[in-house]
Design a protein around this motif. Structure first.
Motif, mmCIF file in Angstrom:
data_model
loop_
_atom_site.group_PDB
_atom_site.id
_atom_site.type_symbol
_atom_site.label_atom_id
_atom_site.label_comp_id
_atom_site.label_asym_id
_atom_site.label_seq_id
_atom_site.Cartn_x
_atom_site.Cartn_y
_atom_site.Cartn_z
ATOM 1 N N GLN A 30 -77.414 34.405 53.185
ATOM 2 C CA GLN A 30 -76.691 33.126 53.237
ATOM 3 C C GLN A 30 -76.498 32.568 51.831
ATOM 4 O O GLN A 30 -75.413 32.087 51.489
ATOM 5 N N LEU A 31 -77.528 32.640 51.004
ATOM 6 C CA LEU A 31 -77.417 32.143 49.635
ATOM 7 C C LEU A 31 -76.384 32.936 48.839
ATOM 8 O O LEU A 31 -75.564 32.352 48.115
ATOM 9 N N ALA A 32 -76.382 34.246 49.002
ATOM 10 C CA ALA A 32 -75.387 35.074 48.305
ATOM 11 C C ALA A 32 -73.970 34.721 48.768
ATOM 12 O O ALA A 32 -73.048 34.629 47.946
ATOM 13 N N ASP A 33 -73.812 34.513 50.061
ATOM 14 C CA ASP A 33 -72.496 34.129 50.593
ATOM 15 C C ASP A 33 -72.046 32.783 50.036
ATOM 16 O O ASP A 33 -70.877 32.609 49.667
ATOM 17 N N LEU A 34 -72.957 31.827 49.970
ATOM 18 C CA LEU A 34 -72.611 30.518 49.408
ATOM 19 C C LEU A 34 -72.262 30.635 47.926
ATOM 20 O O LEU A 34 -71.350 29.951 47.443
ATOM 21 N N GLY A 35 -72.977 31.487 47.209
ATOM 22 C CA GLY A 35 -72.657 31.717 45.799
ATOM 23 C C GLY A 35 -71.261 32.302 45.629
ATOM 24 O O GLY A 35 -70.494 31.875 44.754
ATOM 25 N N ASP A 36 -70.916 33.258 46.474
ATOM 26 C CA ASP A 36 -69.569 33.854 46.423
ATOM 27 C C ASP A 36 -68.503 32.816 46.774
ATOM 28 O O ASP A 36 -67.438 32.771 46.142
ATOM 29 N N ALA A 37 -68.797 31.979 47.756
ATOM 30 C CA ALA A 37 -67.839 30.939 48.146
ATOM 31 C C ALA A 37 -67.636 29.941 47.006
ATOM 32 O O ALA A 37 -66.513 29.499 46.749
ATOM 33 N N TYR A 38 -68.727 29.590 46.312
ATOM 34 C CA TYR A 38 -68.595 28.708 45.141
ATOM 35 C C TYR A 38 -67.683 29.358 44.102
ATOM 36 O O TYR A 38 -66.793 28.711 43.555
ATOM 37 N N GLN A 39 -67.935 30.635 43.804
ATOM 38 C CA GLN A 39 -67.142 31.310 42.773
ATOM 39 C C GLN A 39 -65.669 31.372 43.167
ATOM 40 O O GLN A 39 -64.789 31.161 42.333
ATOM 41 N N ASP A 40 -65.400 31.661 44.428
ATOM 42 C CA ASP A 40 -64.008 31.667 44.906
ATOM 43 C C ASP A 40 -63.358 30.299 44.705
ATOM 44 O O ASP A 40 -62.220 30.205 44.236
ATOM 45 N N LEU A 41 -64.090 29.236 45.050
ATOM 46 C CA LEU A 41 -63.556 27.886 44.886
ATOM 47 C C LEU A 41 -63.326 27.575 43.408
ATOM 48 O O LEU A 41 -62.272 27.044 43.036
ATOM 49 N N ALA A 42 -64.284 27.902 42.561
ATOM 50 C CA ALA A 42 -64.132 27.643 41.122
ATOM 51 C C ALA A 42 -62.915 28.375 40.569
ATOM 52 O O ALA A 42 -62.134 27.810 39.791
ATOM 53 N N ASP A 43 -62.734 29.627 40.979
ATOM 54 C CA ASP A 43 -61.573 30.400 40.518
ATOM 55 C C ASP A 43 -60.267 29.772 40.994
ATOM 56 O O ASP A 43 -59.303 29.671 40.234
ATOM 57 N N GLU A 44 -60.236 29.354 42.252
ATOM 58 C CA GLU A 44 -59.020 28.731 42.796
ATOM 59 C C GLU A 44 -58.716 27.405 42.101
ATOM 60 O O GLU A 44 -57.552 27.072 41.867
ATOM 61 N N LEU A 45 -59.752 26.638 41.757
ATOM 62 C CA LEU A 45 -59.524 25.386 41.029
ATOM 63 C C LEU A 45 -58.958 25.674 39.642
ATOM 64 O O LEU A 45 -58.046 24.974 39.178
ATOM 65 N N GLU A 46 -59.470 26.688 38.980
ATOM 66 C CA GLU A 46 -58.965 27.066 37.655
ATOM 67 C C GLU A 46 -57.523 27.561 37.728
ATOM 68 O O GLU A 46 -56.731 27.311 36.830
ATOM 69 N N GLN A 47 -57.186 28.252 38.816
ATOM 70 C CA GLN A 47 -55.826 28.776 38.998
ATOM 71 C C GLN A 47 -54.880 27.712 39.550
ATOM 72 O O GLN A 47 -53.695 27.977 39.738
#
Length: 153
Positions: free
Chosen positions: A124-141
């Motif tokens: 679950q923690l790894a999944d949340l970490g991946d979801a954070y990274q996806d969100l951060a990337d989308e915000l940057e893009q």
């Protein structure tokens, strides 16, 4: 402590590894307000584990303040999203708070739970970490926007 200090002038959000390390209590390599807040949120979740409910008012206030501080900081360091950018379901403060809480729960499972519970918490923690990274990337893009903060911080 909070994150009431001058914000850095660089743009962008820290990567998931830096955020997860901050939630684990490791000192950040870079002086980024969001990492300090992530560390504090994790510490507050640890405090909640052994504090009676009747004694949590100050902790809960600080917790809410940190989430608002994160939301304000993220707005200051991310580019303005495209007009058609999709709205995310949570604010960044809520996302970081979930990561901090999941980190604490994973440590508790490591120390005192059967292996299956620890494995589930780790996934679950790894999944949340991946979801954070996806969100951060989308915000940057600029293809994702965060919900408006509707309550005053």
């Amino acid at each position: 402590m909070g994150i009431h200090r001058p914000m850095d002038s660089r743009t962008g959000l820290p990567g998931k590894d830096a955020v997860l390390a901050a939630c684990r209590g490791f000192p950040p390599i870079e002086d980024i307000a969001l990492l300090d807040a992530a560390d504090e949120l994790a510490a507050l979740h640890q405090t909640r584990e052994h504090t009676p409910l009747c004694a949590l008012e100050q902790t809960d206030w600080h917790h809410a303040r940190l989430m608002c501080d994160i939301d304000e900081w993220v707005v200051s360091v991310t580019p303005i999203p495209f007009p058609g950018a999709r709205v995310h379901t949570h604010t960044m403060g809520q996302v970081i708070d979930r990561l901090a809480h999941a980190t604490v729960q994973t440590y508790i499972a490591l120390a005192a739970a059967p292996d299956a519970f620890f494995h589930e918490a780790s996934v679950q923690l790894a999944d949340l970490g991946d979801a954070y990274q996806d969100l951060a990337d989308e915000l940057e893009q600029r293809t994702r926007r965060l919900p408006e903060i509707t309550i005053p911080c």
